[in-house]
Motif scaffolding. Structure first.
Motif, PDB file in Angstrom:
ATOM      1  N   TRP A 196       0.793  -1.220   0.123  1.00  0.00           N
ATOM      2  CA  TRP A 196       0.042   0.046   0.072  1.00  0.00           C
ATOM      3  C   TRP A 196       0.902   1.164  -0.068  1.00  0.00           C
ATOM      4  CZ3 TRP A 196      -5.493   0.029   0.491  1.00  0.00           C
ATOM      5  CH2 TRP A 196      -6.219  -1.321   0.797  1.00  0.00           C
ATOM      6  N   VAL A 197       0.294   2.295  -0.777  1.00  0.00           N
ATOM      7  CA  VAL A 197       1.055   3.574  -0.886  1.00  0.00           C
ATOM      8  C   VAL A 197       0.456   4.716  -0.174  1.00  0.00           C
ATOM      9  CG1 VAL A 197       1.741   5.245  -2.517  1.00  0.00           C
ATOM     10  CG2 VAL A 197       2.059   2.900  -2.961  1.00  0.00           C
ATOM     11  N   SER A 198       1.252   5.361   0.474  1.00  0.00           N
ATOM     12  CA  SER A 198       0.837   6.571   1.369  1.00  0.00           C
ATOM     13  C   SER A 198       1.401   7.838   0.602  1.00  0.00           C
ATOM     14  CB  SER A 198       1.832   6.754   2.808  1.00  0.00           C
ATOM     15  OG  SER A 198       1.685   8.023   3.360  1.00  0.00           O
ATOM     16  N   LEU A 199       0.497   8.730   0.354  1.00  0.00           N
ATOM     17  CA  LEU A 199       0.727   9.968  -0.209  1.00  0.00           C
ATOM     18  C   LEU A 199       1.556  10.756   0.578  1.00  0.00           C
ATOM     19  CD1 LEU A 199      -2.430  11.131  -2.284  1.00  0.00           C
ATOM     20  CD2 LEU A 199      -0.420   9.804  -2.869  1.00  0.00           C
ATOM     21  N   GLY A 200       1.369  10.686   2.044  1.00  0.00           N
ATOM     22  CA  GLY A 200       2.317  11.371   2.819  1.00  0.00           C
ATOM     23  C   GLY A 200       3.602  10.864   2.745  1.00  0.00           C
ATOM     24  N   ARG A 201       3.851   9.541   3.131  1.00  0.00           N
ATOM     25  CA  ARG A 201       5.229   8.951   2.984  1.00  0.00           C
ATOM     26  C   ARG A 201       5.800   9.279   1.713  1.00  0.00           C
ATOM     27  NH1 ARG A 201       7.865   6.134   7.551  1.00  0.00           N
ATOM     28  NH2 ARG A 201       7.907   4.032   6.175  1.00  0.00           N
ATOM     29  N   GLY A 202       5.351   9.261   0.662  1.00  0.00           N
ATOM     30  CA  GLY A 202       5.883   9.426  -0.748  1.00  0.00           C
ATOM     31  C   GLY A 202       5.995  10.781  -1.251  1.00  0.00           C
ATOM     32  N   ARG A 203       4.924  11.562  -0.760  1.00  0.00           N
ATOM     33  CA  ARG A 203       4.813  12.931  -1.383  1.00  0.00           C
ATOM     34  C   ARG A 203       4.770  14.028  -0.372  1.00  0.00           C
ATOM     35  NH1 ARG A 203       6.611  10.152  -4.642  1.00  0.00           N
ATOM     36  NH2 ARG A 203       5.942   9.162  -6.580  1.00  0.00           N
ATOM     37  N   ASN A 204       4.612  13.660   0.731  1.00  0.00           N
ATOM     38  CA  ASN A 204       4.587  14.646   2.072  1.00  0.00           C
ATOM     39  C   ASN A 204       3.365  15.641   2.120  1.00  0.00           C
ATOM     40  OD1 ASN A 204       5.584  15.883   4.228  1.00  0.00           O
ATOM     41  ND2 ASN A 204       6.824  17.344   3.395  1.00  0.00           N
ATOM     42  N   TYR A 205       2.307  15.123   1.630  1.00  0.00           N
ATOM     43  CA  TYR A 205       0.827  15.730   1.602  1.00  0.00           C
ATOM     44  C   TYR A 205      -0.116  14.537   1.788  1.00  0.00           C
ATOM     45  CZ  TYR A 205      -0.319  14.769  -3.434  1.00  0.00           C
ATOM     46  OH  TYR A 205      -0.498  13.927  -4.475  1.00  0.00           O
ATOM     47  N   ASP A 206      -1.471  14.889   2.008  1.00  0.00           N
ATOM     48  CA  ASP A 206      -2.429  14.013   2.485  1.00  0.00           C
ATOM     49  C   ASP A 206      -2.061  12.808   2.959  1.00  0.00           C
ATOM     50  OD1 ASP A 206      -5.079  13.339   2.021  1.00  0.00           O
ATOM     51  OD2 ASP A 206      -5.016  12.638  -0.103  1.00  0.00           O
ATOM     52  N   TRP A 207      -1.602  13.127   4.454  1.00  0.00           N
ATOM     53  CA  TRP A 207      -1.090  12.036   4.936  1.00  0.00           C
ATOM     54  C   TRP A 207      -2.045  11.055   5.593  1.00  0.00           C
ATOM     55  CZ3 TRP A 207       3.902  10.779   6.914  1.00  0.00           C
ATOM     56  CH2 TRP A 207       5.079  11.366   6.524  1.00  0.00           C
ATOM     57  N   MET A 208      -3.473  11.498   5.594  1.00  0.00           N
ATOM     58  CA  MET A 208      -4.446  10.709   5.734  1.00  0.00           C
ATOM     59  C   MET A 208      -4.703   9.616   4.970  1.00  0.00           C
ATOM     60  SD  MET A 208      -7.861  12.871   4.791  1.00  0.00           S
ATOM     61  CE  MET A 208      -7.150  14.324   4.521  1.00  0.00           C
ATOM     62  N   HIS A 209      -4.159   9.548   3.725  1.00  0.00           N
ATOM     63  CA  HIS A 209      -4.529   8.526   2.724  1.00  0.00           C
ATOM     64  C   HIS A 209      -3.481   7.455   2.389  1.00  0.00           C
ATOM     65  CE1 HIS A 209      -6.602   8.079  -1.495  1.00  0.00           C
ATOM     66  NE2 HIS A 209      -5.330   7.638  -1.679  1.00  0.00           N
ATOM     67  N   VAL A 210      -4.099   6.349   2.247  1.00  0.00           N
ATOM     68  CA  VAL A 210      -3.507   5.082   1.825  1.00  0.00           C
ATOM     69  C   VAL A 210      -4.092   4.401   0.663  1.00  0.00           C
ATOM     70  CG1 VAL A 210      -4.372   3.731   3.737  1.00  0.00           C
ATOM     71  CG2 VAL A 210      -2.069   3.056   2.681  1.00  0.00           C
ATOM     72  N   GLN A 211      -3.605   3.852  -0.132  1.00  0.00           N
ATOM     73  CA  GLN A 211      -4.180   3.422  -1.316  1.00  0.00           C
ATOM     74  C   GLN A 211      -3.334   1.983  -1.913  1.00  0.00           C
ATOM     75  OE1 GLN A 211      -3.962   6.672  -3.988  1.00  0.00           O
ATOM     76  NE2 GLN A 211      -2.261   5.885  -5.127  1.00  0.00           N
ATOM     77  N   ALA A 212      -4.040   0.862  -2.553  1.00  0.00           N
ATOM     78  CA  ALA A 212      -3.534  -0.241  -3.133  1.00  0.00           C
ATOM     79  C   ALA A 212      -3.301   0.303  -4.501  1.00  0.00           C
ATOM     80  CB  ALA A 212      -4.368  -1.144  -3.052  1.00  0.00           C
ATOM     81  N   ALA A 213      -2.425   1.289  -4.963  1.00  0.00           N
ATOM     82  CA  ALA A 213      -2.257   1.728  -6.255  1.00  0.00           C
ATOM     83  C   ALA A 213      -0.876   2.266  -6.131  1.00  0.00           C
ATOM     84  CB  ALA A 213      -3.420   2.595  -6.704  1.00  0.00           C
ATOM     85  N   ARG A 214      -0.239   2.103  -7.170  1.00  0.00           N
ATOM     86  CA  ARG A 214       1.058   2.951  -7.149  1.00  0.00           C
ATOM     87  C   ARG A 214       1.355   4.146  -7.624  1.00  0.00           C
ATOM     88  NH1 ARG A 214       3.965  -0.559  -3.935  1.00  0.00           N
ATOM     89  NH2 ARG A 214       5.893  -0.022  -4.832  1.00  0.00           N
ATOM     90  N   LEU A 215       2.366   5.144  -7.151  1.00  0.00           N
ATOM     91  CA  LEU A 215       2.313   6.356  -7.627  1.00  0.00           C
ATOM     92  C   LEU A 215       3.157   6.483  -9.130  1.00  0.00           C
ATOM     93  CD1 LEU A 215       2.759   8.141  -4.532  1.00  0.00           C
ATOM     94  CD2 LEU A 215       0.582   7.979  -5.636  1.00  0.00           C
TER      95      LEU A 215
END
Length: 268
Positions: free
Chosen positions: A249-268
């Motif tokens: 699962w990918v975290s927008l927060g961990r990967g892009r440093n915004y929308d830390w609430m969000h996690v998804q089963a789709a790659r950036l």
């Protein structure tokens, strides 16, 4: 492409101020074509000349970001979270702000379930039509609705392809933290899952439309907050993210440093 991103593109192309209006007007599209022809777009290895003008414009913005030292991800002409974040960085640079790259050392999580890229064509190919393949799963611990904390839910909808993985993550979280700590850290504040809608500020469908994205504790991890504000960026949440990332699962927060609430089963 968002209006603000179009303005950033128009400024990068050094258009006359009369044409900097956030609209992909004739002058902007013509300037994109000219810029691509003059700035090494051939090096991308794609036949961009055959693309629709709007996709050429996204490619142009991505390459402008690269030229400014900002990473937009793959230069492919597709609008997505990484390109959107890069556009914001470029806009900040245009205004004279210095924007540090986010987590240059951050490694892309494993992908044991082969989750697809966050693009509609790939998502449809892997998960089917938006809203299809949904099942209800029993949650390992009750979740409080973030907008009504007096209401708890014991189950949720998700796509059948992510169900076992989702349950595994939450079971590991409960086992590690214990329910008292889960509540103290607000890991039980549920901001939403399946929702057939477009991305905020965009026209393409959100990953929520397939039941493969979930939001947690939105009040303390707001959309535009970076790691200096978002609670999920703190060290006590490292294991929370480890559980998700071990499952791909990918975290927008961990990967892009915004929308830390969000996690998804789709790659950036």
């Amino acid at each position: 492409m968002q209006k603000s991103a179009i303005i950033t593109l128009q400024q990068a192309l050094k258009l006359n101020a009369n044409y900097v209006d956030g609209v992909l007007n004739t002058q902007t599209l013509a300037a994109c074509t000219q810029w691509l022809q003059s700035n090494g777009a051939a090096d991308t290895g794609v036949n961009w000349q055959s693309w629709p003008p709007q996709r050429q414009a996204v490619l142009c913005l991505q390459l402008c970001c690269q030229q400014a030292g900002v990473n937009p991800g793959v230069a492919d002409g597709w609008w997505g979270p990484q390109t959107a974040f890069a556009a914001e960085q470029l806009a900040a640079l245009q205004q004279g702000s210095q924007v540090a790259n986010w987590r240059d050392s951050f490694s892309t999580p494993a992908n044991p379930h082969l989750w697809p890229l966050d693009r509609e064509t790939e998502l449809r190919a892997f998960y089917g039509e938006p809203g299809s393949g949904l099942i209800k799963i029993k949650l390992p611990y009750p979740l409080r609705l973030a907008w009504d904390t007096n209401t708890t839910v014991l189950s949720t909808q998700c796509h059948q392809k992510v169900a076992a993985s989702l349950q595994k993550v939450l079971e590991q979280v409960l086992q590690y933290y214990g329910f008292d700590a889960v509540q103290q850290l607000r890991l039980d504040l549920y901001g939403g899952g399946f929702n057939l809608r477009a991305k905020r500020g965009g026209s393409s469908l959100s990953t929520h439309s397939w039941g493969i994205a979930f939001d947690f504790d939105p009040e303390h991890n707001q959309l535009k907050w970076d790691s200096s504000k978002a609670s999920f960026a703190r060290a006590e949440y490292d294991y929370w993210w480890q559980c998700w990332e071990n499952e791909g699962w990918v975290s927008l927060g961990r990967g892009r440093n915004y929308d830390w609430m969000h996690v998804q089963a789709a790659r950036l």
